[in-house]
Each structure stands twice: as structure tokens, then as C-alpha cells.
Design a protein around this motif. Sequence first.
Motif, PDB file in Angstrom:
ATOM      1  N   ALA A 174     -16.870 -31.587  -3.317  1.00 17.29           N
ATOM      2  CA  ALA A 174     -15.609 -32.243  -2.947  1.00 17.29           C
ATOM      3  C   ALA A 174     -14.886 -31.321  -1.980  1.00 17.29           C
ATOM      4  O   ALA A 174     -15.073 -30.103  -2.017  1.00 17.29           O
ATOM      5  N   LYS A 175     -14.070 -31.893  -1.139  1.00 15.86           N
ATOM      6  CA  LYS A 175     -13.454 -31.093  -0.073  1.00 15.86           C
ATOM      7  C   LYS A 175     -12.517 -30.025  -0.620  1.00 15.86           C
ATOM      8  O   LYS A 175     -12.199 -29.052   0.065  1.00 15.86           O
ATOM      9  N   ASP A 176     -12.083 -30.225  -1.841  1.00 19.75           N
ATOM     10  CA  ASP A 176     -11.280 -29.169  -2.491  1.00 19.75           C
ATOM     11  C   ASP A 176     -11.946 -27.798  -2.300  1.00 19.75           C
ATOM     12  O   ASP A 176     -11.283 -26.772  -2.167  1.00 19.75           O
ATOM     13  N   MET A 177     -13.290 -27.842  -2.344  1.00 24.25           N
ATOM     14  CA  MET A 177     -14.035 -26.579  -2.347  1.00 24.25           C
ATOM     15  C   MET A 177     -13.924 -25.814  -1.038  1.00 24.25           C
ATOM     16  O   MET A 177     -14.231 -24.629  -0.984  1.00 24.25           O
ATOM     17  N   GLN A 178     -13.449 -26.484   0.003  1.00 25.85           N
ATOM     18  CA  GLN A 178     -13.221 -25.775   1.264  1.00 25.85           C
ATOM     19  C   GLN A 178     -12.178 -24.664   1.094  1.00 25.85           C
ATOM     20  O   GLN A 178     -12.172 -23.690   1.839  1.00 25.85           O
ATOM     21  N   GLU A 179     -11.306 -24.834   0.126  1.00 28.64           N
ATOM     22  CA  GLU A 179     -10.246 -23.839  -0.116  1.00 28.64           C
ATOM     23  C   GLU A 179     -10.797 -22.552  -0.755  1.00 28.64           C
ATOM     24  O   GLU A 179     -10.076 -21.571  -0.921  1.00 28.64           O
ATOM     25  N   ASP A 180     -12.052 -22.558  -1.155  1.00 23.32           N
ATOM     26  CA  ASP A 180     -12.648 -21.381  -1.805  1.00 23.32           C
ATOM     27  C   ASP A 180     -12.609 -20.138  -0.920  1.00 23.32           C
ATOM     28  O   ASP A 180     -12.436 -19.025  -1.396  1.00 23.32           O
ATOM     29  N   LYS A 181     -12.764 -20.382   0.402  1.00 19.27           N
ATOM     30  CA  LYS A 181     -12.924 -19.231   1.281  1.00 19.27           C
ATOM     31  C   LYS A 181     -11.624 -18.467   1.498  1.00 19.27           C
ATOM     32  O   LYS A 181     -11.614 -17.236   1.438  1.00 19.27           O
ATOM     33  N   ALA A 182     -10.523 -19.197   1.716  1.00 23.63           N
ATOM     34  CA  ALA A 182      -9.247 -18.495   1.937  1.00 23.63           C
ATOM     35  C   ALA A 182      -8.954 -17.587   0.744  1.00 23.63           C
ATOM     36  O   ALA A 182      -8.581 -16.413   0.901  1.00 23.63           O
ATOM     37  N   ALA A 183      -9.151 -18.130  -0.467  1.00 23.29           N
ATOM     38  CA  ALA A 183      -8.861 -17.348  -1.671  1.00 23.29           C
ATOM     39  C   ALA A 183      -9.762 -16.122  -1.748  1.00 23.29           C
ATOM     40  O   ALA A 183      -9.294 -14.997  -1.981  1.00 23.29           O
ATOM     41  N   THR A 184     -11.041 -16.336  -1.526  1.00 30.12           N
ATOM     42  CA  THR A 184     -11.993 -15.239  -1.702  1.00 30.12           C
ATOM     43  C   THR A 184     -11.823 -14.166  -0.627  1.00 30.12           C
ATOM     44  O   THR A 184     -11.861 -12.969  -0.918  1.00 30.12           O
ATOM     45  N   PHE A 185     -11.613 -14.618   0.617  1.00 31.21           N
ATOM     46  CA  PHE A 185     -11.414 -13.630   1.686  1.00 31.21           C
ATOM     47  C   PHE A 185     -10.162 -12.798   1.396  1.00 31.21           C
ATOM     48  O   PHE A 185     -10.161 -11.579   1.572  1.00 31.21           O
ATOM     49  N   GLU A 186      -9.115 -13.473   0.969  1.00 33.30           N
ATOM     50  CA  GLU A 186      -7.862 -12.750   0.716  1.00 33.30           C
ATOM     51  C   GLU A 186      -8.056 -11.716  -0.394  1.00 33.30           C
ATOM     52  O   GLU A 186      -7.612 -10.577  -0.290  1.00 33.30           O
ATOM     53  N   GLY A 187      -8.752 -12.127  -1.469  1.00 27.11           N
ATOM     54  CA  GLY A 187      -8.980 -11.200  -2.576  1.00 27.11           C
ATOM     55  C   GLY A 187      -9.793  -9.994  -2.146  1.00 27.11           C
ATOM     56  O   GLY A 187      -9.417  -8.842  -2.435  1.00 27.11           O
ATOM     57  N   PHE A 188     -10.871 -10.232  -1.428  1.00 29.73           N
ATOM     58  CA  PHE A 188     -11.734  -9.109  -1.031  1.00 29.73           C
ATOM     59  C   PHE A 188     -11.105  -8.253   0.062  1.00 29.73           C
ATOM     60  O   PHE A 188     -11.320  -7.042   0.085  1.00 29.73           O
ATOM     61  N   ASP A 189     -10.324  -8.862   0.944  1.00 28.88           N
ATOM     62  CA  ASP A 189      -9.623  -8.052   1.954  1.00 28.88           C
ATOM     63  C   ASP A 189      -8.652  -7.087   1.275  1.00 28.88           C
ATOM     64  O   ASP A 189      -8.585  -5.899   1.618  1.00 28.88           O
ATOM     65  N   ALA A 190      -7.922  -7.610   0.306  1.00 26.14           N
ATOM     66  CA  ALA A 190      -6.946  -6.768  -0.392  1.00 26.14           C
ATOM     67  C   ALA A 190      -7.660  -5.671  -1.182  1.00 26.14           C
ATOM     68  O   ALA A 190      -7.221  -4.513  -1.215  1.00 26.14           O
ATOM     69  N   LEU A 191      -8.779  -6.028  -1.788  1.00 26.07           N
ATOM     70  CA  LEU A 191      -9.513  -5.043  -2.580  1.00 26.07           C
ATOM     71  C   LEU A 191     -10.060  -3.919  -1.698  1.00 26.07           C
ATOM     72  O   LEU A 191      -9.970  -2.736  -2.055  1.00 26.07           O
ATOM     73  N   ALA A 192     -10.613  -4.295  -0.542  1.00 26.41           N
ATOM     74  CA  ALA A 192     -11.182  -3.281   0.356  1.00 26.41           C
ATOM     75  C   ALA A 192     -10.099  -2.290   0.788  1.00 26.41           C
ATOM     76  O   ALA A 192     -10.309  -1.066   0.792  1.00 26.41           O
ATOM     77  N   LEU A 193      -8.919  -2.832   1.120  1.00 23.49           N
ATOM     78  CA  LEU A 193      -7.808  -1.967   1.530  1.00 23.49           C
ATOM     79  C   LEU A 193      -7.375  -1.050   0.386  1.00 23.49           C
ATOM     80  O   LEU A 193      -7.156   0.149   0.574  1.00 23.49           O
ATOM     81  N   ALA A 194      -7.263  -1.649  -0.796  1.00 25.88           N
ATOM     82  CA  ALA A 194      -6.781  -0.880  -1.948  1.00 25.88           C
ATOM     83  C   ALA A 194      -7.762   0.235  -2.302  1.00 25.88           C
ATOM     84  O   ALA A 194      -7.356   1.365  -2.618  1.00 25.88           O
ATOM     85  N   LEU A 195      -9.047  -0.065  -2.250  1.00 27.15           N
ATOM     86  CA  LEU A 195     -10.049   0.956  -2.576  1.00 27.15           C
ATOM     87  C   LEU A 195     -10.007   2.099  -1.557  1.00 27.15           C
ATOM     88  O   LEU A 195     -10.028   3.281  -1.926  1.00 27.15           O
ATOM     89  N   ALA A 196      -9.948   1.736  -0.283  1.00 26.65           N
ATOM     90  CA  ALA A 196      -9.959   2.771   0.753  1.00 26.65           C
ATOM     91  C   ALA A 196      -8.689   3.621   0.686  1.00 26.65           C
ATOM     92  O   ALA A 196      -8.737   4.858   0.809  1.00 26.65           O
ATOM     93  N   ALA A 197      -7.548   2.970   0.462  1.00 30.85           N
ATOM     94  CA  ALA A 197      -6.286   3.726   0.399  1.00 30.85           C
ATOM     95  C   ALA A 197      -6.278   4.646  -0.822  1.00 30.85           C
ATOM     96  O   ALA A 197      -5.770   5.776  -0.762  1.00 30.85           O
ATOM     97  N   THR A 198      -6.848   4.180  -1.923  1.00 33.80           N
ATOM     98  CA  THR A 198      -6.860   5.016  -3.135  1.00 33.80           C
ATOM     99  C   THR A 198      -7.763   6.225  -2.936  1.00 33.80           C
ATOM    100  O   THR A 198      -7.387   7.349  -3.302  1.00 33.80           O
TER     101      THR A 198
END
Length: 457
Positions: free
Chosen positions: A315-339
Motif C-alpha cells: 500500500a502506498k502508506d509504505m512509501q513513508e518508510d524511507k523518510a522515517a528510516t533515513f532520518e533515524g539513521f542520519d541522526a544515529l550516524a551523527l550521534a555516534l561520530a560526535a560521541t
Amino acid sequence: MWGGRFSRGPAAIMEEINASIDIDRRLWREDIAGSKAHVSMLAAAGIITEADRTAIEKGLDQIAEEIESGAFQFSKTLEDIHMNIEARLKDIIGEPAGRLHTARSRNDQVATDFRLWVRRACDETQTALTILMRALAAKAADHANAVMPGFTHLQTAQPVTLGHHLLAYVEMFARDASRFADARKRMNESPLGAAALAGTAFPIDRTATATALGFDRPCANSLDAVSSRDFAMEALAAASLTATHLSRLAEELVLWTSPHFGFASLSDKFSTGSSIMPQKRNPDAAELVRAKAGRIIASLNNLLIVMKGLPLAYAKDMQEDKAATFEGFDALALALAATAGMINDMTPHRDAMKEAATRGYSTATDIADWLVRALNTPFRDAHHVTGAIVALAERKGVTLDKLSLADMRSIDPRITQDVYSVLSVEASAASRVSYGGTAPDNVKREANRWLAQNMTA
Ligand code: ARG
């Protein structure tokens, strides 16, 4: 791409809500890799000609170059990355472009691209975790014997060493890394060839495309292949746990670097000033790591909520999966590197930590233990006697080691001079030799054990 049965184009707002290209253009590498695997399988199976295959591959290579160099014109009208690439392929090579989508649907295509992306994100996260764990273990080795107060309820509890404290986080991050490794194993099945939802009548070879893309095997059920996103949710769950650990460490950095604790400082590289208060050195990076956990956990919640209750299959709802996942992993990558950056940068103030460890009667448990060992007092009684000793020290306004023997004996006449041997914070920490305890020798050994391994699960 799908206009055949339509007589007019979409409303502007329809195009606006439908288009995902601003988000999913990040999948271009995976999309081209998936198309190449698909097209070479189609040729090998005799479904398209070798000439068409060569033309399509050349066209895809050119598109990759165009995207890499920034020359590619992304179009919202073409909705998503899949149709943007296919339309450009048609511009470049003409008719053979139309054969690429044989025995494929955007449903299995996007599921494949996205799995490849999340798989890479898991790998990159594991690398970033390794870098952070090395930084922590190296600092722990340097400060294996640096005594600091250990807290429970943020009240002084018992002396520990900074090395021990930092290695506690290494244990947490190692478990996080193993969760990503575990999620990766489970997600490593290829949706490609599931087509829209039912599979295809063409004689495709799903094992060949799976192997070409580094998957262990094809997904066994075409409906599951196109409609499941638990691989992304599992990865975001691992990311959320990592973020929770990062935010606890970040909070401790905020506490330690505050003038009230003064346990450590961060250099100018990881501090910021205040535009009004000239004396300030703010640990902004630590605060932002603490806050990024909100984004990361939210991204997991976001996807869980999108997926719950969705009927099979796509279902097209699933198109929203990417924004959520990219945002989560982008934030995680930054947080790990900064730590990792902050840990490398952090200068512990050993004298201040030790001084703090001597406050708060942190060696009271050592007196109780001494009463058990030297006088065979039952621990519960020893606890009571020690409580009275602490109360006396508190009344006199002195630390436990400054209380006279006469004072101690006024509470329990059997106490001898030997009790003073357990009252220093160093002696207390050094005595914790039980497996997993804070004794500096343990800590040194553990830090070196971590530094000697490659630190991936
Ligand atoms: N952009 C879509 C997504 O990200 C691709 C799949 C579209 N499939 C479809 N049946 N409309 O989910």
C-alpha cells in the motif's frame, strides 16, 4: 509510466502528496544495482536479448555518472527514483529501456532497494560503533586506576574507576553492534522477482539476482517480500537502543563537564560559548546527542505506526518508510561520530574525581565488610554498626578516615587500627577484585581485551 488507462494528468496537490523523489533519490545506487542484477538475469534466462542487456547496462552506467556529478535532472512529475531513472534510460537508449521492467514491479524494486540501503546502514553503524568502542576502551585503559565516585540514585555509592565506568558503555555498544549484525542476517533475503505481489509467469532466476546483490537467498513468499518492512523496524529498534545508550553517556558528559562536578573537560573543539555569558563553556554536542535519541526513537515509532494494520500486500502508506528510516539513521550516524569525538577529546580531572569519591562516605561499605571479615560480624549487624559510625562522622563533620579510633570504638569496642587500611578510596576500588569488579587490574585487563579484538560481534 502508468498513463495508459488515464485520460488526464493528476491535480497539482495529487502530484505533491504522491511524489517521493526528494526523499528516495538517496536510493539511486541501490536502484541501479538492482536493475543491473535484474537485467543480466533476464538476458541469461533468454527473456531479453544480450544486445538489450548491454544497452541497458551502458545507459544505467551513464545515469550513475550523471547523478554522481550532479548533472541529473530529477523530476517530481516522475514521482520517485525508480521512474526518474527509467525515464532517463529511455531518453538515452530508447526502446530497449522499456524491457527493463519485464517481470518486475516497483513493489519488489523498492523493497529490494530499501533492503540494500538498510543493510548498508547497518554495516556502517557497526563500523561507527567499533570506532566509538575503541575510543572508550582506549580512554578506559589510560584511566584504569582513576578513582571516581560510583553513584546509585545519583548519590555517592562506592568508589569505582573511570576506566570501569567507560567500559560499562563498551559492553552496551557491543550488544548494540551484535543487534545490528543479527538484524542484518535476518533481512538479507531478496524481494526481487516477487513482482507486484504474486510472482511472475516469466522464467526468472531469483537466486541469481539474490546472489548478485549479496543476499543469502530470495524471500520465499512474494506477498511477504513486497509488504514487509520489519527489516527496517528491526534496524530502527537496534538504532533506538543504541540511541538510548548514547543519550545516557551524553548525559554523563553534561554532568561531568559542569563546574559542579568538574570531573572532565572538553576542549574548544567540542564546546561552545554563550553570546551573553562570557564564562560559559557549553557541552552542546553532548546535549544534542542526548536529544537525537528523540528523533531516532520517533523514527521507529513512526514506521511502526505506519505499518500496523496495513492489509497485504503493498500500500502506498509504505512509501513513508524511507523518510522515517533515513532520518533515524542520519541522526544515529551523527550521534555516534560526535560521541566518539567527545570521548577522544575528553580530559578527565583525576584529582577532582578522587576528591569527590572521598566525599559522601563512599567507603562505608568497606567498613561493614571489614567488620564481617575481621570480627566475623554478620553483615546485617555490620551494616547497622557502620551506619552509626557514618552518623558520628556526619555529626563531627569529618570523613570516615578522619574519625579517631576512640570514636570508632565508642560504637564497637572491638574495632582495631586495621580498619583504616580499608578506608581510602583507592583501597576500596582495588579490593573489588571479583569477576567484573572495578579493581584497576581487572579494568586494565578488560580494556586491553577489548582493544585486542576487532570489536564486532
Ligand atoms: N515510490 C514507491 C514507494 O516508495 C514505489 C513503489 C510504488 N508502487 C506502487 N504500486 N505505486 O513505495
